[in-house]
Design a protein around this motif. Structure first.
Motif, PDB file in Angstrom:
ATOM      1  N   ILE A  54       0.861  -1.180   0.000  1.00  0.00           N
ATOM      2  CA  ILE A  54       0.000   0.000   0.000  1.00  0.00           C
ATOM      3  C   ILE A  54       0.895   1.226   0.000  1.00  0.00           C
ATOM      4  O   ILE A  54       1.773   1.369   0.856  1.00  0.00           O
ATOM      5  CB  ILE A  54      -0.939   0.026   1.220  1.00  0.00           C
ATOM      6  N   ALA A  55       0.666   2.114  -0.966  1.00  0.00           N
ATOM      7  CA  ALA A  55       1.460   3.340  -1.075  1.00  0.00           C
ATOM      8  C   ALA A  55       0.540   4.494  -1.432  1.00  0.00           C
ATOM      9  O   ALA A  55      -0.544   4.297  -1.992  1.00  0.00           O
ATOM     10  CB  ALA A  55       2.560   3.193  -2.123  1.00  0.00           C
ATOM     11  N   PRO A  92      -2.944   1.082 -15.525  1.00  0.00           N
ATOM     12  CA  PRO A  92      -2.973  -0.349 -15.841  1.00  0.00           C
ATOM     13  C   PRO A  92      -3.203  -1.224 -14.603  1.00  0.00           C
ATOM     14  O   PRO A  92      -2.657  -0.935 -13.529  1.00  0.00           O
ATOM     15  CB  PRO A  92      -1.599  -0.617 -16.446  1.00  0.00           C
ATOM     16  N   PRO A  93      -4.002  -2.294 -14.723  1.00  0.00           N
ATOM     17  CA  PRO A  93      -4.242  -3.185 -13.595  1.00  0.00           C
ATOM     18  C   PRO A  93      -3.060  -4.099 -13.271  1.00  0.00           C
ATOM     19  O   PRO A  93      -2.999  -4.655 -12.184  1.00  0.00           O
ATOM     20  CB  PRO A  93      -5.456  -4.004 -14.044  1.00  0.00           C
ATOM     21  N   VAL A  94      -2.134  -4.264 -14.241  1.00  0.00           N
ATOM     22  CA  VAL A  94      -0.951  -5.100 -14.026  1.00  0.00           C
ATOM     23  C   VAL A  94       0.278  -4.286 -14.422  1.00  0.00           C
ATOM     24  O   VAL A  94       0.324  -3.696 -15.501  1.00  0.00           O
ATOM     25  CB  VAL A  94      -1.008  -6.403 -14.843  1.00  0.00           C
ATOM     26  N   VAL A  95       1.248  -4.251 -13.510  1.00  0.00           N
ATOM     27  CA  VAL A  95       2.448  -3.431 -13.733  1.00  0.00           C
ATOM     28  C   VAL A  95       3.679  -4.275 -13.424  1.00  0.00           C
ATOM     29  O   VAL A  95       3.699  -5.053 -12.466  1.00  0.00           O
ATOM     30  CB  VAL A  95       2.430  -2.181 -12.827  1.00  0.00           C
ATOM     31  N   GLU A  96       4.711  -4.100 -14.271  1.00  0.00           N
ATOM     32  CA  GLU A  96       6.001  -4.737 -14.020  1.00  0.00           C
ATOM     33  C   GLU A  96       6.932  -3.716 -13.380  1.00  0.00           C
ATOM     34  O   GLU A  96       7.046  -2.582 -13.860  1.00  0.00           O
ATOM     35  CB  GLU A  96       6.622  -5.251 -15.319  1.00  0.00           C
ATOM     36  N   LEU A 106       3.020  -6.908 -10.570  1.00  0.00           N
ATOM     37  CA  LEU A 106       2.078  -6.508  -9.531  1.00  0.00           C
ATOM     38  C   LEU A 106       0.676  -6.363 -10.113  1.00  0.00           C
ATOM     39  O   LEU A 106       0.502  -5.748 -11.167  1.00  0.00           O
ATOM     40  CB  LEU A 106       2.485  -5.161  -8.911  1.00  0.00           C
ATOM     41  N   ALA A 107      -0.305  -6.945  -9.406  1.00  0.00           N
ATOM     42  CA  ALA A 107      -1.712  -6.661  -9.698  1.00  0.00           C
ATOM     43  C   ALA A 107      -2.077  -5.426  -8.895  1.00  0.00           C
ATOM     44  O   ALA A 107      -1.975  -5.424  -7.666  1.00  0.00           O
ATOM     45  CB  ALA A 107      -2.589  -7.841  -9.315  1.00  0.00           C
ATOM     46  N   CYS A 108      -2.491  -4.346  -9.557  1.00  0.00           N
ATOM     47  CA  CYS A 108      -2.642  -3.042  -8.911  1.00  0.00           C
ATOM     48  C   CYS A 108      -4.093  -2.575  -8.884  1.00  0.00           C
ATOM     49  O   CYS A 108      -4.853  -2.801  -9.833  1.00  0.00           O
ATOM     50  CB  CYS A 108      -1.794  -1.994  -9.631  1.00  0.00           C
ATOM     51  N   SER A 109      -4.435  -1.938  -7.792  1.00  0.00           N
ATOM     52  CA  SER A 109      -5.707  -1.247  -7.657  1.00  0.00           C
ATOM     53  C   SER A 109      -5.400   0.210  -7.356  1.00  0.00           C
ATOM     54  O   SER A 109      -4.675   0.510  -6.405  1.00  0.00           O
ATOM     55  CB  SER A 109      -6.545  -1.870  -6.531  1.00  0.00           C
ATOM     56  N   TRP A 110      -5.959   1.122  -8.179  1.00  0.00           N
ATOM     57  CA  TRP A 110      -5.649   2.548  -8.046  1.00  0.00           C
ATOM     58  C   TRP A 110      -6.887   3.293  -7.540  1.00  0.00           C
ATOM     59  O   TRP A 110      -7.972   3.105  -8.073  1.00  0.00           O
ATOM     60  CB  TRP A 110      -5.220   3.136  -9.392  1.00  0.00           C
ATOM     61  N   ARG A 161      -4.876  16.207  -3.087  1.00  0.00           N
ATOM     62  CA  ARG A 161      -5.334  14.936  -3.660  1.00  0.00           C
ATOM     63  C   ARG A 161      -4.284  13.860  -3.433  1.00  0.00           C
ATOM     64  O   ARG A 161      -3.104  14.138  -3.274  1.00  0.00           O
ATOM     65  CB  ARG A 161      -5.590  15.107  -5.157  1.00  0.00           C
ATOM     66  N   ARG A 162      -4.734  12.607  -3.423  1.00  0.00           N
ATOM     67  CA  ARG A 162      -3.828  11.474  -3.221  1.00  0.00           C
ATOM     68  C   ARG A 162      -4.194  10.370  -4.212  1.00  0.00           C
ATOM     69  O   ARG A 162      -5.350  10.198  -4.576  1.00  0.00           O
ATOM     70  CB  ARG A 162      -3.952  10.908  -1.808  1.00  0.00           C
ATOM     71  N   LEU A 163      -3.168   9.641  -4.625  1.00  0.00           N
ATOM     72  CA  LEU A 163      -3.371   8.420  -5.385  1.00  0.00           C
ATOM     73  C   LEU A 163      -2.949   7.265  -4.492  1.00  0.00           C
ATOM     74  O   LEU A 163      -1.790   7.186  -4.078  1.00  0.00           O
ATOM     75  CB  LEU A 163      -2.547   8.425  -6.671  1.00  0.00           C
ATOM     76  N   ILE A 164      -3.892   6.400  -4.168  1.00  0.00           N
ATOM     77  CA  ILE A 164      -3.601   5.258  -3.306  1.00  0.00           C
ATOM     78  C   ILE A 164      -3.411   4.026  -4.190  1.00  0.00           C
ATOM     79  O   ILE A 164      -4.286   3.674  -4.971  1.00  0.00           O
ATOM     80  CB  ILE A 164      -4.732   4.999  -2.297  1.00  0.00           C
ATOM     81  N   LEU A 165      -2.256   3.391  -4.043  1.00  0.00           N
ATOM     82  CA  LEU A 165      -1.923   2.185  -4.804  1.00  0.00           C
ATOM     83  C   LEU A 165      -1.923   0.985  -3.860  1.00  0.00           C
ATOM     84  O   LEU A 165      -1.188   0.975  -2.869  1.00  0.00           O
ATOM     85  CB  LEU A 165      -0.552   2.348  -5.459  1.00  0.00           C
ATOM     86  N   THR A 166      -2.762   0.024  -4.172  1.00  0.00           N
ATOM     87  CA  THR A 166      -2.773  -1.243  -3.441  1.00  0.00           C
ATOM     88  C   THR A 166      -2.365  -2.328  -4.419  1.00  0.00           C
ATOM     89  O   THR A 166      -2.953  -2.445  -5.509  1.00  0.00           O
ATOM     90  CB  THR A 166      -4.173  -1.544  -2.877  1.00  0.00           C
ATOM     91  N   SER A 167      -1.360  -3.122  -4.075  1.00  0.00           N
ATOM     92  CA  SER A 167      -0.825  -4.080  -5.036  1.00  0.00           C
ATOM     93  C   SER A 167      -0.569  -5.438  -4.388  1.00  0.00           C
ATOM     94  O   SER A 167      -0.428  -5.546  -3.170  1.00  0.00           O
ATOM     95  CB  SER A 167       0.475  -3.555  -5.657  1.00  0.00           C
ATOM     96  N   ARG A 168      -0.481  -6.446  -5.251  1.00  0.00           N
ATOM     97  CA  ARG A 168      -0.204  -7.816  -4.819  1.00  0.00           C
ATOM     98  C   ARG A 168       0.783  -8.434  -5.799  1.00  0.00           C
ATOM     99  O   ARG A 168       0.677  -8.241  -7.013  1.00  0.00           O
ATOM    100  CB  ARG A 168      -1.513  -8.615  -4.793  1.00  0.00           C
ATOM    101  N   ASP A 169       1.751  -9.163  -5.276  1.00  0.00           N
ATOM    102  CA  ASP A 169       2.777  -9.792  -6.112  1.00  0.00           C
ATOM    103  C   ASP A 169       2.171 -10.996  -6.828  1.00  0.00           C
ATOM    104  O   ASP A 169       1.724 -11.953  -6.199  1.00  0.00           O
ATOM    105  CB  ASP A 169       3.942 -10.231  -5.227  1.00  0.00           C
TER     106      ASP A 169
END
Length: 315
Positions: free
Chosen positions: A184-185, A243-247, A258-262, A273-281
């Motif tokens: 989470i970032a 993108p939902p998937v990022v290298e 990473l599978a990403c949720s923005w 404003r903030r951009l919250i990134l939740t990701s999974r390997d």
């Protein structure tokens, strides 16, 4: 008149005492001491009903500091009777034929001023002073000052409960963010990383100290599945879907998918404003899918070879 002026000055000091700490409940001892001095009484007492019990705070002239204890809600006391009355009252030991004077005498007091403490329209407690030793002011004026003090206490209790609820939710959220395996970032509008949780440290190999303050996750070199760079330093200007998937690249140069949720968080109360990134390997999942596809392709080629060959094949 001088007594009523002293009451008003004491009201101001007691109200100020409640406003000093972040949690007004921490100011109850000082508030009661000021209330006691305000009414020139031997004792000031605050009784609050919490979760089926009555919490009693008492300030005495002859004992500096705050004394406190807990009573059972069903215990019959003067404070309980004063709460049931639901109004500001003046009680003296010489009053006849009522419940309040009888309980006053049983508890050893000469006189009492009391006002109900309310929160959200309900009586949740009572503020009392006992055994006045100074001059009396106008009766209505004294009760009005005590009612104002009781109203301040009610507001302070509500504020304290709200603060505790906020801190509890903040603690829960912090525990989730700190202990989840997901990364989470948070990114500022210019792409600067403002937070980086331990989950992201585990996934990428970069510590929070390495990432907080840099722009656009530049060290990770993020790219989508087509190999295009993901411009996170311009996310606030770019309205396109991220993108939902990022290298990304780990510190050793190894690729990680990473599978990403923005989530775009709008500006609120002056906060940017903030951009919250939740990701999974998902690196191992992708490798497994690629291995499965390679196996299917190999089996298909072998099957096509066997089925279309002019040779006789026997197993």
């Amino acid at each position: 008149v001088r007594a009523d002026r002293a009451r008003l000055a004491g009201l101001q000091r007691a109200t100020h005492a409640l406003a000093v700490p972040m949690n007004p409940r921490d100011a109850v001892p000082e508030f009661l001491a000021e209330t006691r001095r305000c009414f020139e009484s031997e004792v000031a007492e605050l009784v609050i009903v919490l979760e089926g019990s009555r919490v009693v705070h008492r300030s005495r002239e002859d004992r500096p500091g705050d004394a406190g204890w807990v009573e059972e809600a069903g215990e019959q006391t003067l404070a309980a009777a004063l709460m049931r009355s639901g109004k500001a009252v003046r009680v003296s030991e010489g009053d006849d034929g009522q419940e309040l004077p009888e309980r006053l005498r049983q508890e050893g007091w000469r006189d009492c001023l009391a006002a109900p403490v309310r929160a959200e329209g309900k009586v949740i407690g009572v503020l009392c002073t006992y055994n006045r030793s100074g001059f009396e002011g106008f009766e209505d004026g004294e009760l009005a000052v005590l009612e104002a003090l009781a109203a301040e206490v009610g507001t302070a209790v509500e504020k304290g409960e709200l603060l505790e609820a906020i801190l509890e939710e903040r603690t829960k959220l912090s525990e989730i963010v700190e202990h989840t395996s997901d990364g989470i970032a948070a990114l500022d509008p210019d792409g600067t990383v403002s937070s980086w949780n331990p989950g992201f440290e585990e996934i990428t190999g970069y510590r929070a100290a390495d990432m907080v303050g840099i722009r656009g996750l530049a060290r990770l070199r993020p790219r989508d599945v087509a190999g295009r760079e993901v411009p996170l330093d311009r996310w606030a200007e770019d309205r396109e879907t991220l993108p939902p998937v990022v290298e990304v690249l780990r510190p050793n140069g190894e690729a990680c998918w990473l599978a990403c949720s923005w989530t775009r968080v709008p500006a609120v109360d002056g906060r940017p404003r903030r951009l919250i990134l939740t990701s999974r390997d998902i690196t191992k999942e992708l490798e497994l899918k690629r291995a499965e596809k390679a196996l299917r392709d190999s089996a298909a080629r072998f099957r096509a070879l066997v089925q279309n060959s002019s040779h006789m094949v026997i197993v």
